[in-house]
Write an enzyme that holds these catalytic residues in place. Structure first.
Site, short mmCIF file in Angstrom:
data_model
loop_
_atom_site.label_atom_id
_atom_site.label_comp_id
_atom_site.label_asym_id
_atom_site.label_seq_id
_atom_site.Cartn_x
_atom_site.Cartn_y
_atom_site.Cartn_z
N HIS A 1 -1.50 1.39 -4.53
CA HIS A 1 -2.15 2.74 -4.15
C HIS A 1 -1.20 3.75 -4.57
O HIS A 1 -1.45 4.66 -5.04
CB HIS A 1 -2.30 3.10 -2.38
CG HIS A 1 -2.65 2.34 -1.39
ND1 HIS A 1 -3.03 2.54 -0.10
CD2 HIS A 1 -4.27 1.60 -1.89
CE1 HIS A 1 -4.57 1.82 0.19
NE2 HIS A 1 -4.59 1.39 -0.62
N PRO B 1 4.06 -4.15 15.59
CA PRO B 1 4.27 -3.79 17.61
C PRO B 1 2.77 -3.84 17.58
O PRO B 1 2.62 -3.61 18.94
CB PRO B 1 5.19 -2.15 17.45
CG PRO B 1 4.71 -0.99 15.97
CD PRO B 1 4.35 -2.94 14.54
N SER C 1 -2.62 -0.89 9.71
CA SER C 1 -3.74 -1.37 10.29
C SER C 1 -4.60 -1.75 9.59
O SER C 1 -5.57 -2.62 10.74
CB SER C 1 -3.95 0.17 10.70
OG SER C 1 -4.15 0.85 9.23
N GLN D 1 1.11 -0.89 0.00
CA GLN D 1 -0.33 0.35 -0.24
C GLN D 1 0.72 1.63 0.27
O GLN D 1 0.55 2.47 -0.31
CB GLN D 1 -1.02 -0.14 1.16
CG GLN D 1 -2.06 -1.20 0.98
CD GLN D 1 -2.72 -1.56 2.99
OE1 GLN D 1 -3.95 -0.27 2.93
NE2 GLN D 1 -1.74 -2.81 3.44
P1 OAD Z 1 -1.41 3.13 8.41
O1 OAD Z 1 -0.81 4.41 9.74
O2 OAD Z 1 -3.21 2.79 8.79
O3 OAD Z 1 -0.72 1.86 9.40
C1 OAD Z 1 0.17 1.57 10.36
C2 OAD Z 1 0.78 0.08 11.10
O4 OAD Z 1 2.11 0.54 11.28
C3 OAD Z 1 0.27 0.71 12.22
O5 OAD Z 1 -0.81 -0.90 12.44
C4 OAD Z 1 1.13 0.72 13.18
O6 OAD Z 1 0.81 -0.40 14.67
C5 OAD Z 1 2.36 -0.23 12.06
N1 OAD Z 1 3.65 -0.01 12.17
C6 OAD Z 1 4.19 1.87 12.33
N2 OAD Z 1 5.51 0.97 13.17
C7 OAD Z 1 5.95 -0.08 12.78
C8 OAD Z 1 7.01 -0.56 12.55
N3 OAD Z 1 8.37 -0.12 13.20
N4 OAD Z 1 6.99 -1.99 11.99
C9 OAD Z 1 5.78 -2.70 11.99
N5 OAD Z 1 4.51 -2.13 12.08
C10 OAD Z 1 4.48 -0.13 11.97
O7 OAD Z 1 -0.49 2.73 6.83
P2 OAD Z 1 -1.42 1.62 5.83
O8 OAD Z 1 -2.07 0.53 6.93
O9 OAD Z 1 -0.13 1.34 5.22
O10 OAD Z 1 -2.97 5.40 0.93
O11 OAD Z 1 -2.51 2.67 5.74
C11 OAD Z 1 -3.26 2.37 4.48
C12 OAD Z 1 -3.21 3.34 3.65
O12 OAD Z 1 -4.21 4.61 4.52
C13 OAD Z 1 -2.30 3.84 3.05
O13 OAD Z 1 -1.47 3.38 1.90
C14 OAD Z 1 -2.13 5.10 2.69
C15 OAD Z 1 -3.55 6.10 3.22
O14 OAD Z 1 -4.85 6.66 3.89
C16 OAD Z 1 -2.69 6.65 0.42
O15 OAD Z 1 -2.04 6.69 0.88
C17 OAD Z 1 -3.26 6.20 -1.13
#
Ligand code: OAD
Length: 239
Positions: free
Chosen positions: A121, A210, A185, A103
């Site tokens: 994305h 985490p 997430s 993503q």
């Molecule tokens: P989120 O910001 O929603 O979630 C980030 C996740 O990464 C959370 O569950 C954190 O707990 C986890 N996290 C943080 N630090 C970490 C680490 N060092 N190692 C492993 N995990 C860690 O990001 P996405 O799930 O990617 O869309 O969000 C999905 C989409 O929402 C993105 O692609 C973006 C946004 O709107 C677009 O840009 C089109």
């Protein structure tokens, strides 16, 4: 779901023929790229409606372009981390039986050596014409084909994912034996549905994060930790 062992996940990967990985912003966090929904994430500081929607772009294209240029500058100033590198290693182990669905729009996976990457994305490094979908990697504001406005080549809220790319991601989810879900997430659909697609088709699902997510209770293995730490340990434990 209690925390699983690195060795159990390594064994599951060793026993599998096809592997699919779904990554989100957390994979790039240890490179210094902010996530979206964490307490210090982008959506705590910026409005997704103003900066990541067609309405926001039409209301103020300059503000949207400035924000994407700000993010591009950050991404261009950082390096892929050990988690990205481990996923590139995993791809070399499985070859064409490996698919990385991301993503992330930052291309850090590719900079770390991943090749079979499905960017569901889009990519922040390109711009796309709002009208004819012509894609360019420069910062031209007006489409040379049809004179419409160029916009960042990313998926905004309310928009469809690139159909062919997402179809390939669903295919990889349906046919893998193990899916690693890393640093997401799992709150943004339809990408968030890929782990359940894989699970319903019989795959073992591993979450590396985490924090607990809405997916945690549905997976077979949970490795509670950061991707730059956990992913290299998994590779190390594989035979
Ligand atoms: P989120 O910001 O929603 O979630 C980030 C996740 O990464 C959370 O569950 C954190 O707990 C986890 N996290 C943080 N630090 C970490 C680490 N060092 N190692 C492993 N995990 C860690 O990001 P996405 O799930 O990617 O869309 O969000 C999905 C989409 O929402 C993105 O692609 C973006 C946004 O709107 C677009 O840009 C089109």
């Amino acid at each position: 779901m209690s925390t699983s062992s690195i060795q159990a996940v390594a064994n599951a990967l060793d026993a599998s023929a096809r592997v699919c990985v779904l990554t989100g912003a957390g994979v790039s966090a240890e490179s210094g790229v902010a996530t979206f929904r964490d307490p210090d994430g982008l959506w705590a500081r910026f409005s997704p409606y103003e900066l990541a929607s067609m309405d926001g772009f039409l209301a103020n294209p300059e503000r949207v372009r400035d924000w994407y240029n700000y993010r591009r500058a950050i991404i261009n100033s950082v390096e892929p981390n050990a988690g990205h590198a481990a996923l590139a290693t995993l791809e070399r182990m499985f070859g064409e039986n490996f698919t990385l669905v991301t993503q992330n729009v930052d291309r850090l996976h590719q900079r770390a050596g991943s090749v079979r990457v499905l960017e569901v994305h889009g990519s922040i490094h390109d711009n796309r014409c709002n009208n004819c979908d012509h894609v360019r990697s420069d910062d031209e504001l007006v489409c040379p084909n049809c004179s419409s406005a160029m916009r960042p080549n990313v998926v905004w809220f309310g928009e469809d994912l690139p159909q062919d790319v997402f179809a390939a991601a669903e295919g990889a989810a349906r046919t893998c034996d193990v899916m690693l879900v890393v640093g997401t997430s799992a709150d943004v659909w339809p990408a968030a549905g890929l782990p359940m697609t894989a699970k319903m088709a019989g795959a073992q699902i591993v979450e590396i994060n985490p924090n607990h997510t809405s997916l945690t209770q549905h997976v077979h293995y949970v490795l509670a930790g950061t991707s730059a730490v956990i992913l290299p340990q998994i590779i190390e434990a594989m035979t």
